[in-house]
Scaffold this active site. Structure first.
Site, PDB file in Angstrom:
ATOM      1  N   ILE A  98      45.318  48.911 -73.338  1.00 15.28           N
ATOM      2  CA  ILE A  98      46.341  48.424 -72.708  1.00 15.28           C
ATOM      3  C   ILE A  98      45.484  47.378 -71.925  1.00 15.28           C
ATOM      4  O   ILE A  98      46.860  46.385 -70.324  1.00 15.28           O
ATOM      5  CB  ILE A  98      47.558  48.874 -71.898  1.00 15.28           C
ATOM      6  CG1 ILE A  98      47.243  50.137 -70.936  1.00 15.28           C
ATOM      7  CG2 ILE A  98      47.898  49.492 -72.774  1.00 15.28           C
ATOM      8  CD1 ILE A  98      47.990  50.573 -70.292  1.00 15.28           C
ATOM      9  N   GLY A  99      44.584  47.245 -71.062  1.00 15.53           N
ATOM     10  CA  GLY A  99      44.186  46.632 -70.557  1.00 15.53           C
ATOM     11  C   GLY A  99      42.521  46.390 -70.548  1.00 15.53           C
ATOM     12  O   GLY A  99      41.400  47.285 -70.904  1.00 15.53           O
ATOM     13  N   GLY A 101      38.880  45.953 -67.380  1.00 15.87           N
ATOM     14  CA  GLY A 101      38.064  44.634 -66.381  1.00 15.87           C
ATOM     15  C   GLY A 101      35.881  44.866 -66.705  1.00 15.87           C
ATOM     16  O   GLY A 101      35.441  45.001 -67.298  1.00 15.87           O
ATOM     17  N   ALA A 102      35.479  44.641 -65.325  1.00 16.94           N
ATOM     18  CA  ALA A 102      34.673  44.432 -65.564  1.00 16.94           C
ATOM     19  C   ALA A 102      33.469  45.840 -65.645  1.00 16.94           C
ATOM     20  O   ALA A 102      32.620  45.621 -66.415  1.00 16.94           O
ATOM     21  CB  ALA A 102      33.797  43.389 -64.445  1.00 16.94           C
ATOM     22  N   VAL A 106      41.240  50.223 -69.968  1.00 15.98           N
ATOM     23  CA  VAL A 106      42.636  51.083 -69.403  1.00 15.98           C
ATOM     24  C   VAL A 106      43.539  51.436 -70.606  1.00 15.98           C
ATOM     25  O   VAL A 106      43.633  50.626 -71.228  1.00 15.98           O
ATOM     26  CB  VAL A 106      43.089  50.382 -68.390  1.00 15.98           C
ATOM     27  CG1 VAL A 106      44.596  51.334 -68.181  1.00 15.98           C
ATOM     28  CG2 VAL A 106      42.506  49.962 -67.294  1.00 15.98           C
ATOM     29  N   LYS A 120      42.795  54.467 -66.720  1.00 12.90           N
ATOM     30  CA  LYS A 120      41.232  53.862 -66.127  1.00 12.90           C
ATOM     31  C   LYS A 120      40.642  54.511 -66.335  1.00 12.90           C
ATOM     32  O   LYS A 120      39.852  55.331 -65.494  1.00 12.90           O
ATOM     33  CB  LYS A 120      41.513  53.210 -64.777  1.00 12.90           C
ATOM     34  CG  LYS A 120      40.007  52.214 -64.266  1.00 12.90           C
ATOM     35  CD  LYS A 120      40.836  51.637 -63.038  1.00 12.90           C
ATOM     36  CE  LYS A 120      39.186  50.530 -62.235  1.00 12.90           C
ATOM     37  NZ  LYS A 120      39.548  50.277 -61.400  1.00 12.90           N
ATOM     38  N   ASP A 219      39.064  42.368 -53.990  1.00  9.03           N
ATOM     39  CA  ASP A 219      39.405  41.373 -55.193  1.00  9.03           C
ATOM     40  C   ASP A 219      41.133  40.599 -55.875  1.00  9.03           C
ATOM     41  O   ASP A 219      41.272  41.252 -56.916  1.00  9.03           O
ATOM     42  CB  ASP A 219      38.947  42.289 -56.394  1.00  9.03           C
ATOM     43  CG  ASP A 219      38.410  41.210 -57.657  1.00  9.03           C
ATOM     44  OD1 ASP A 219      38.428  40.420 -57.836  1.00  9.03           O
ATOM     45  OD2 ASP A 219      38.403  42.422 -58.668  1.00  9.03           O
TER      46      ASP A 219
END
Length: 376
Positions: A98-99, A101-102, A106, A120, A219
């Site tokens: 669902i997601g 990042g760097a 997720v 995560k 961030d």
């Protein structure tokens, strides 16, 4: 003949025997699992108190997961450690992403009773070191605010680094404003955008002034803002946070953290981060909400792209900044306030920027004035 107290001449009652065996089996397994969880919690607590030489000590960060607190959280089920197999089962072996990042992905987790979470998965091969992971756990254990994504649990098991986080179903502000799917849900109204800005300002106010020690997020950006609904949002992703307000030693350009377009220009030049770095990022976020544009326009930042227009003394020119999708349905006095806040947040000299509390007050005040006008 008798077996476990039941006569084999009466087969109608023999079903009780396997039932008893199953109850005994599950009781033993649950007790073993409880012992395992207690051992994990104790290991984290011991590491945090400096009783063993672990990655927490090597990281040099101020980690504070005390033995007492960890035991309390695990017992009450508020925040607890998880075995890898539990989270693999909850995510169906990390099936629904669902997601990302760097340094992480997720995944959706089903927790039972109709509840969901977000796992995560921090990947060492993507640069997600053990120290960064433990830094984020340490921050998440300290904070609790309606506009911050909360921690439900974590896992350090068999080389995996997993955070179980509160699930926010409506994706990020970036998705809502800048993707085809998000725009198909309709345009965020002007009042929606003000409300979201206020929620994130309040989240930063909590981090800067109420959290102990204070926390610099580092961030703040639309992809780290998760929407509860069109009016309310939560700030997420604490992997780059810094604890405390002491002046941090200048960093080399290769270790500068943050996202291009949002990163404080003073921080980029000096390597010194402060709460005013978050204020700068918030100023970019306001421009994003006003214009409907991304934080970068090609190789130019949104702050640079809009500079001439937003700094014009003629407030009528500011209308050129507005997202066309709003179709002019904007309160001009509120627009003036937001542009003024953005301009002050984006000044080069970080000392000249407002603190986040004054920003919260100004946004709240202009929203209240509109409410009074509508009631009148």
């Amino acid at each position: 003949m008798w077996l476990l107290g039941f006569s084999t001449t009466n087969p109608g009652k023999l079903w009780v025997i396997p039932a008893i065996i199953m109850v005994i089996f599950f009781t033993v397994m649950l007790r073993k699992f409880a012992v395992y969880l207690e051992a994990q919690a104790r290991a984290v607590a011991v590491a945090s108190n400096g009783e063993t030489q672990t990655d927490l000590e090597k990281g040099g960060q101020d980690h504070i997961i005390s033995r007492t607190k960890c035991s309390m959280w695990c017992t009450e089920g508020v925040i607890r450690t998880y075995a890898l197999e539990e989270l693999k089962m909850a995510t169906r072996d990390f099936r629904i992403q669902i997601g990302f990042g760097a340094t992480s992905f997720v995944y959706l987790a089903e927790l039972g009773d109709g509840r969901f979470g977000a796992v995560k998965r921090v990947m060492e091969e993507k640069g997600g070191s053990r120290k960064i992971f433990l830094d984020e756990v340490s921050v998440l254990l300290r904070i609790s605010h309606p506009n911050l994504v909360g921690l439900l649990g974590f896992c350090l098991d068999k080389g995996e680094q997993l955070l179980l986080l509160e699930y926010i179903p409506n994706k990020s502000l970036f998705d809502r404003m800048h993707t085809y799917y998000g725009q198909s849900q309709g345009t965020l109204s002007w009042s929606n955008r003000l409300s979201i800005a206020l929620d994130i300002a309040r989240a930063l106010e909590y981090l800067h002034l109420i959290a102990d020690p204070p926390i610099i997020h580092r961030d703040v950006k639309s992809s780290n803002i998760l929407l509860i609904d069109n009016n309310h949002a939560k700030l997420a992703d604490f992997g780059l946070c810094k604890l405390g307000y002491e002046t941090f030693a200048p960093q080399t350009p290769t270790t500068i953290k943050g996202s291009f377009g949002y990163a404080d220009t003073n921080y980029l030049k000096t390597g010194i981060v402060s709460p005013k770095s978050d204020v700068y990022s918030f100023g970019v976020l306001l421009l994003e909400l006003i214009t409907g544009l991304k934080s970068t326009q090609g190789s130019v930042t949104l702050a640079e792209w809009t500079e001439d227009c937003r700094k014009n003394d003629d407030s009528g020119v500011w209308g050129q900044l507005l997202d066309p999708k709003l179709k002019g349905e904007v309160d001009l006095e509120q627009l003036k306030v937001l542009v003024d806040i953005a301009n002050s947040a984006l000044v080069e000299n970080c000392e000249g920027r407002p603190d986040i509390s004054s920003i919260v007050d100004r946004i709240s005040s202009c929203m209240e004035l509109q409410s009074h006008d509508e009631l009148g």
